[in-house]
Write a protein that holds these residues in place. Structure first.
Motif, PDB file in Angstrom:
ATOM      1  N   ARG A  12       0.885  -1.165  -0.019  1.00 42.30           N
ATOM      2  CA  ARG A  12       0.051  -0.057   0.003  1.00 42.30           C
ATOM      3  C   ARG A  12       0.841   1.302   0.138  1.00 42.30           C
ATOM      4  O   ARG A  12       1.871   1.292   0.763  1.00 42.30           O
ATOM      5  N   ARG A  19     -15.307  -0.695  -5.738  1.00 36.85           N
ATOM      6  CA  ARG A  19     -14.565  -1.129  -4.496  1.00 36.85           C
ATOM      7  C   ARG A  19     -13.769   0.021  -3.988  1.00 36.85           C
ATOM      8  O   ARG A  19     -13.896   1.163  -4.404  1.00 36.85           O
ATOM      9  N   LEU A  29      -8.846   4.390  -3.279  1.00 36.55           N
ATOM     10  CA  LEU A  29      -7.655   4.597  -2.444  1.00 36.55           C
ATOM     11  C   LEU A  29      -7.311   6.217  -2.816  1.00 36.55           C
ATOM     12  O   LEU A  29      -6.412   6.663  -1.862  1.00 36.55           O
ATOM     13  N   GLU A  37      -9.213   0.542  -6.128  1.00 37.62           N
ATOM     14  CA  GLU A  37      -9.249  -0.802  -6.524  1.00 37.62           C
ATOM     15  C   GLU A  37      -9.766  -1.449  -7.522  1.00 37.62           C
ATOM     16  O   GLU A  37      -9.569  -2.623  -7.867  1.00 37.62           O
ATOM     17  N   ASN A  63      -4.661  -2.802 -12.740  1.00 41.84           N
ATOM     18  CA  ASN A  63      -4.270  -3.085 -11.724  1.00 41.84           C
ATOM     19  C   ASN A  63      -4.811  -1.933 -10.760  1.00 41.84           C
ATOM     20  O   ASN A  63      -5.225  -1.089 -11.061  1.00 41.84           O
ATOM     21  N   PHE A  64      -4.650  -2.240  -9.332  1.00 42.36           N
ATOM     22  CA  PHE A  64      -4.976  -0.902  -8.266  1.00 42.36           C
ATOM     23  C   PHE A  64      -4.317   0.445  -8.933  1.00 42.36           C
ATOM     24  O   PHE A  64      -3.242   0.522  -9.181  1.00 42.36           O
ATOM     25  N   ASN A  97      -3.130   3.415  -7.425  1.00 45.78           N
ATOM     26  CA  ASN A  97      -2.772   3.635  -5.995  1.00 45.78           C
ATOM     27  C   ASN A  97      -2.818   5.256  -5.409  1.00 45.78           C
ATOM     28  O   ASN A  97      -3.093   5.665  -4.559  1.00 45.78           O
ATOM     29  N   SER A 116      -0.125   3.677 -10.827  1.00 40.09           N
ATOM     30  CA  SER A 116      -0.933   2.372 -10.520  1.00 40.09           C
ATOM     31  C   SER A 116       0.146   1.064 -10.110  1.00 40.09           C
ATOM     32  O   SER A 116       1.501   0.961 -10.534  1.00 40.09           O
TER      33      SER A 116
END
Length: 612
Positions: free
Chosen positions: A18, A146, A149, A166, A189-190, A192, A207
């Motif tokens: 994270r 979801r 972030l 996410e 992908n996530f 961030n 990301s």
């Protein structure tokens, strides 16, 4: 009277996989970061200048200055946002329950009238914008499925809000009142982190797919991306713009930070400098947070170390700011001229601090060893944890040597060193007895027939005092053949003993118990010299003598440090209230009028004590 002299603060809380958020105020050149339930305000000009806000009831995740620098909004894992002043004792302006779950990011609008927060809504709203003074919601934020972030507020009019999370999506909202405008799924992908450039013309996302995308700040359309040729080889966790909106700083799990030049039209970002972080060589070197503020480039590693680079001279070695992440369990003070303070935390980290300077160096114990007790001399450190081992680490000027250990067959409770004995004999207590060590060899180990709670050995190694769960103090003489003979049993305490310490001149000793009482004893007559030391409201964790034998300091889980003068009544004590949020774990005198303390807030503080 007690006055705070210095704080050796903890570093930001980090989590593997994270990104973390640090924010700042360019006017005062200070930064904000979070650890546990506290927000730390730290000056970049004077890194030892630290202020702590500890009013949250849950772990704090993010804190941000308002654009005028007068207010700070901080959020926690319960979904609560607190808005408080930066002056006059952090006066609380407002508190709002914003989301149903953890808040991961928040941003102020340029005019300081609105705040947007994002995170985990636990099935409810994942993003919310609200008025800073009334808490009234300003719009609907649909489109995410979801945890969200990161969020960003366009710093120029017309206002816009961009979010990412996410679900791999980047969503764009216009307003106020804010409503959904568009959604983008360029990442695989996530996503961030998302940040607007200071001029508001562009925003960028980074990301876990190792890519960075650039979008138009007004329309939300994708206009470019960071060049992947010299790009990161791992997940990108955080991004920050330069004040002139021409460059960005990114940090990644590949243990590097990169500075990118972003073209005027935003179509491409090219690497102009790569900054590699190597400290432990392990996963702790992954970089998880960053901030570009004025002339400072700041990166944060998974191990918590903050590196301060100069934007004007990036080849110059960075200033490293490090410390503990977890609660500090023990302290030791070494040296007579340059005072050295050793602290160890539960997660197996030993940090060396210099009075007046701050962080010096650190050692991370291997195999995730948890440290419970530390005792030290000028040349070595003894440690114990939650296994059966006692570790010894040689100590030189600025380095820690290779660790070696001995297995005593029981989990150690307490460790003390006879500093004036040949070879530094050490006494280690365990639940049913005590062991005498010299170097890494066990000289003697006996079962005492009662439940042991605390112990200490005299500096000359000829006497030991063992405290029991029943509150009794057992005094033993130690003969030349390392055998123990019980000389006396003292009864005064009404709770299990937690700590026993000899005075430096060996004429007295002091003891503290779980029933919040401390007692000073005369060593020769075995009589109580100072009693009624009952001013803590909870268990006493630690105790220390001043070098001149005149004062005793005690620390408790009631967050207080209390200093008693031996030749005055206990009622004339000096109390440091709220010394450490969550409780005080260790105290030690640095000199006759300076006490060091540490506790659950992972920080070490130095207090100046003035006799009344």
């Amino acid at each position: 009277m007690a006055k705070l002299l210095e704080t050796f603060p903890c570093v930001p809380s980090t989590e593997r996989g994270r990104g973390i958020l640090i924010a700042g105020d360019p006017k005062s050149d200070s930064i904000l970061y979070c650890n546990g339930r506290s927000v730390f305000i730290r000056s970049l000009r004077q890194p030892q200048d630290v202020q702590v806000y500890g009013e949250h009831g849950y772990a704090v995740t993010v804190a941000r200055y308002s654009p005028n620098g007068e207010w700070i909004a901080s959020a926690d894992v319960s979904g609560t946002v607190r808005v408080w002043g930066t002056h006059n004792g952090f006066v609380l302006k407002n508190e709002f329950r914003v989301l149903a779950g953890r808040i991961d990011d928040l941003q102020w609008s340029l005019d300081g009238l609105r705040i947007v927060a994002s995170g985990d809504g636990k099935g409810k709203s994942l993003v919310r914008a609200f008025a800073w003074d009334s808490g009234n919601t300003m719009g609907d934020f649909d489109g995410h499925s979801r945890r969200v972030l990161s969020c960003a507020f366009k710093p120029t009019r017309p206002f816009r809000i961009a979010t990412c999370g996410e679900d791999f999506l980047v969503n764009f909202y216009d307003g106020p009142p804010f409503k959904f405008h568009s959604s983008h799924r360029e990442h695989s992908n996530f996503v961030n982190c998302i940040r607007y450039s200071p001029d508001g013309t562009k925003f960028i996302t980074v990301s876990s797919d190792k890519k960075g995308m650039i979008y138009d700040g007004k329309t939300g359309d994708k206009i470019g991306e960071l060049d992947s040729a010299d790009g990161h080889k791992g997940s990108i966790y955080a991004v920050s713009w330069s004040p002139d909106s021409k460059r960005v700083l990114t940090v990644s799990a590949d243990k590097s930070a990169k500075v990118w030049e972003v073209s005027e039209d935003g179509t491409v970002g090219s690497v102009i400098k790569t900054l590699t972080f190597m400290e432990s060589g392990g996963a702790e070197d992954m970089l998880v947070g960053c901030l570009w503020q004025n002339d400072h480039l700041i990166t944060v590693s998974l191990g918590g170390t903050m590196s301060l680079y100069s934007a004007d001279d990036m080849d110059k070695p960075p200033l490293l700011l490090s410390g503990h992440i977890k609660n500090v369990t023990s302290l030791a003070v070494l040296g007579t001229n340059q005072k050295t303070i050793l602290s160890c935390s539960y997660d197996g980290l030993i940090v060396k601090w210099l009075q007046g300077v701050g962080y010096s160096c650190k050692l991370q114990m291997n195999d995730n060893m948890k440290i419970k007790r530390l005792a030290a001399t000028e040349s070595s450190i003894l440690l114990s944890g939650f296994d059966n081992k006692v570790w010894r680490i040689p100590l030189t000027d600025d380095k820690f040597g290779a660790a070696e250990h001995v297995d005593i067959g029981h989990q150690p409770l307490d460790i003390s060193i006879a500093v004036d004995s040949p070879g530094f004999t050490a006494l280690v207590s365990f639940d049913s007895g005590i062991a005498l060590l010299n170097g890494m060899s066990i000289l003697n180990k006996i079962d005492l027939g009662f439940v042991v709670a605390a112990s200490v050995i005299s500096p000359d190694g000829r006497e030991a005092i063992v405290g029991g769960q029943d509150g009794k103090l057992h005094i033993y003489s130690v003969s030349g053949d390392n055998s123990f003979k019980e000389e006396a049993v003292l009864e005064k305490h009404r709770g299990a003993l937690t700590v026993i310490r000899y005075s430096p001149d060996l004429t007295m000793f002091a003891s503290g118990d779980a029933n919040r009482e401390a007692v000073v004893w005369d060593r020769e007559t075995k009589q109580v010299k100072l009693n009624n030391m009952l001013f803590h409201t909870a268990r006493i964790n630690c105790l220390a003598w001043s070098p001149n034998n005149k004062m005793v300091a005690t620390g408790s889980i009631d967050t207080c440090v209390i200093v008693y003068e031996v030749d005055k009544p206990a009622s004339s004590r000096m109390t440091v209230r709220n010394a450490h949020l969550g409780g005080v774990n260790a105290v030690a005198f640095v000199d006759e009028c300076t006490v060091a303390s540490s506790g659950e807030d992972a920080s070490v503080r130095l207090w100046h004590i003035e006799s009344q």
